[in-house]
Design an enzyme around this catalytic site. Structure first.
Site, mmCIF file in Angstrom:
data_model
loop_
_atom_site.group_PDB
_atom_site.id
_atom_site.type_symbol
_atom_site.label_atom_id
_atom_site.label_comp_id
_atom_site.label_asym_id
_atom_site.label_seq_id
_atom_site.Cartn_x
_atom_site.Cartn_y
_atom_site.Cartn_z
ATOM 1 C CB SER A 29 -0.875 0.045 1.254
ATOM 2 O OG SER A 29 -1.791 -1.001 1.243
ATOM 3 C CG HIS A 59 -2.541 -2.081 -3.285
ATOM 4 N ND1 HIS A 59 -1.642 -3.091 -3.107
ATOM 5 C CD2 HIS A 59 -2.916 -1.690 -2.064
ATOM 6 C CE1 HIS A 59 -1.492 -3.309 -1.815
ATOM 7 N NE2 HIS A 59 -2.254 -2.472 -1.160
ATOM 8 C CG HIS A 81 -4.618 -7.238 0.648
ATOM 9 N ND1 HIS A 81 -4.813 -6.351 -0.397
ATOM 10 C CD2 HIS A 81 -3.502 -6.831 1.285
ATOM 11 C CE1 HIS A 81 -3.847 -5.448 -0.381
ATOM 12 N NE2 HIS A 81 -3.039 -5.710 0.630
ATOM 13 C CE1 TYR A 83 -8.313 -5.611 2.006
ATOM 14 C CE2 TYR A 83 -6.483 -6.301 3.397
ATOM 15 C CZ TYR A 83 -7.018 -5.444 2.455
ATOM 16 O OH TYR A 83 -6.254 -4.429 1.954
ATOM 17 C CD GLU A 84 -8.096 -6.966 -2.434
ATOM 18 O OE1 GLU A 84 -8.535 -6.703 -3.560
ATOM 19 O OE2 GLU A 84 -6.880 -7.000 -2.163
ATOM 20 C CB ALA A 111 1.833 -0.253 4.497
ATOM 21 C CG MET A 206 -4.408 -6.193 7.392
ATOM 22 S SD MET A 206 -5.761 -5.090 6.949
ATOM 23 C CE MET A 206 -5.871 -4.067 8.423
ATOM 24 C CB SER A 207 -0.304 -8.257 2.667
ATOM 25 O OG SER A 207 0.839 -7.520 3.051
ATOM 26 C CG ASN A 230 -0.044 2.068 11.777
ATOM 27 O OD1 ASN A 230 0.000 1.741 10.585
ATOM 28 N ND2 ASN A 230 -0.455 1.250 12.732
ATOM 29 C CG HIS A 242 -6.533 2.120 3.449
ATOM 30 N ND1 HIS A 242 -5.431 1.273 3.420
ATOM 31 C CD2 HIS A 242 -6.829 2.362 2.148
ATOM 32 C CE1 HIS A 242 -5.106 1.012 2.151
ATOM 33 N NE2 HIS A 242 -5.935 1.663 1.373
HETATM 34 N N1 HPA Z 1 -2.308 -3.249 11.249
HETATM 35 C C1 HPA Z 1 -2.508 -4.021 10.166
HETATM 36 N N2 HPA Z 1 -2.139 -3.678 8.962
HETATM 37 C C2 HPA Z 1 -1.503 -2.497 8.806
HETATM 38 C C3 HPA Z 1 -1.269 -1.648 9.890
HETATM 39 C C4 HPA Z 1 -1.684 -2.039 11.181
HETATM 40 O O1 HPA Z 1 -1.502 -1.349 12.191
HETATM 41 N N3 HPA Z 1 -0.631 -0.544 9.388
HETATM 42 C C5 HPA Z 1 -0.509 -0.743 8.052
HETATM 43 N N4 HPA Z 1 -1.023 -1.911 7.694
#
Ligand code: HPA
Length: 273
Positions: A29, A59, A81, A83-84, A111, A206-207, A230, A242
């Site tokens: 991302s 993306h 991903h 989750y999609e 990310a 998440m990937s 983050n 996001h």
């Molecule tokens: N959690 C999950 N996926 C992420 C995060 C997070 O804090 N930051 C960027 N992708």
């Protein structure tokens, strides 16, 4: 290689030329601009049946094939991903095609949230290992014994050493840690972040984990780098979203690009093909 993957590899060779690909990369991302640096062609996923849909903002849905730092690369501008569509094996076909194009190495980027104060937003973390906290697996349903993939040293020690050396040569701090795969798409709760921290994770996202498993299944050497956008939920006062991920990714992306370019230039050749 399946018939579908073989046909796609042939189609891509028709467009991009027959020269074998050496290295594949998947961009996470907000990290997509690296694909623009490829001297070659950009093929929309929409022209490659079975490739991911343009599902997630931040993306790009193109496959860039050509030269970067003198090396033949194939760069996936985005991934699908779990989750999609609830498919852990969504990247199986694209990665099979990558292998069919000749690649023997795969660099994954993403990310991620950091769980350790030493690696704040904007920092880079090389994955030393991962925890499949989702419990999902892209090889469920694979009928052959090849599904029993060993995951010891899944994150290739030689590739990791070369990436560390590239970062050091660029004067860029590259932390190393364990990444936990959380299915998403909701972010984690603070209690979940505390739990995975206790289990030994240093970053969360998440990937990537399904692609590491698929890469090892396919016999690709693989390494992954997280751009920290983050702190994990509850570890800082900043709001997690996001939009925040997309806004923060460029902070680390410039450093990531320097590391990857240096690696392509210097260490890419050192791997045995
Ligand atoms: N959690 C999950 N996926 C992420 C995060 C997070 O804090 N930051 C960027 N992708």
């Amino acid at each position: 290689m399946t018939e579908a993957a073989g046909a796609l590899a042939a189609r891509i060779r028709d467009i991009a030329g027959p020269e074998p690909v050496e290295v594949g990369m998947v961009l996470g991302s907000g990290l997509g601009h690296l694909a623009a640096a490829v001297e070659g062609v950009a093929i929309p996923y929409a022209d490659l049946p079975g490739f991911p849909h343009a599902g997630v903002s931040g993306h790009s849905a193109t496959l860039a094939i050509g030269r970067m730092e003198g090396r033949r690369v194939a760069i996936f501008g985005g991934r699908e991903h779990y989750y999609e569509r609830g498919r852990a094996d969504a990247m199986r076909l694209p990665l099979t095609v990558l292998k069919g194009l000749g690649a023997d190495r795969l660099i994954l980027t993403n990310a991620a949230g950091s769980l350790v104060p030493e690696v704040p937003p904007g920092g880079l973390m090389l994955l030393a290992d991962h925890i499949n906290f989702s419990g999902l697996n892209p090889l469920i349903g694979e009928p052959t014994d090849a599904r029993f993939v060993p995951m010891t040293a899944a994150h290739d020690p030689d590739l990791r050493a070369a990436l560390r050396a590239a970062a050091a040569a660029e004067g860029i701090a590259l932390a190393e840690g364990v990444y936990a795969w959380y299915s998403g798409p909701s972010f984690e709760t603070p209690a979940e972040i505390r739990a995975i921290r206790r289990l030994g994770a240093d970053a969360v996202g998440m990937s990537t984990v399904p692609e590491v498993i698929l890469a090892r299944f396919l016999g690709l050497k693989v390494a992954a780098i997280s751009v920290i956008t983050n702190m994990g939920a509850g570890l800082s006062d900043e709001a997690i979203s996001h939009d925040h991920t997309k806004a923060m990714a460029p902070l680390g992306a410039a450093k990531l690009e320097r590391v990857l370019r240096r690696w392509l230039r210097e260490a890419g050749e050192a791997q045995t093909r």
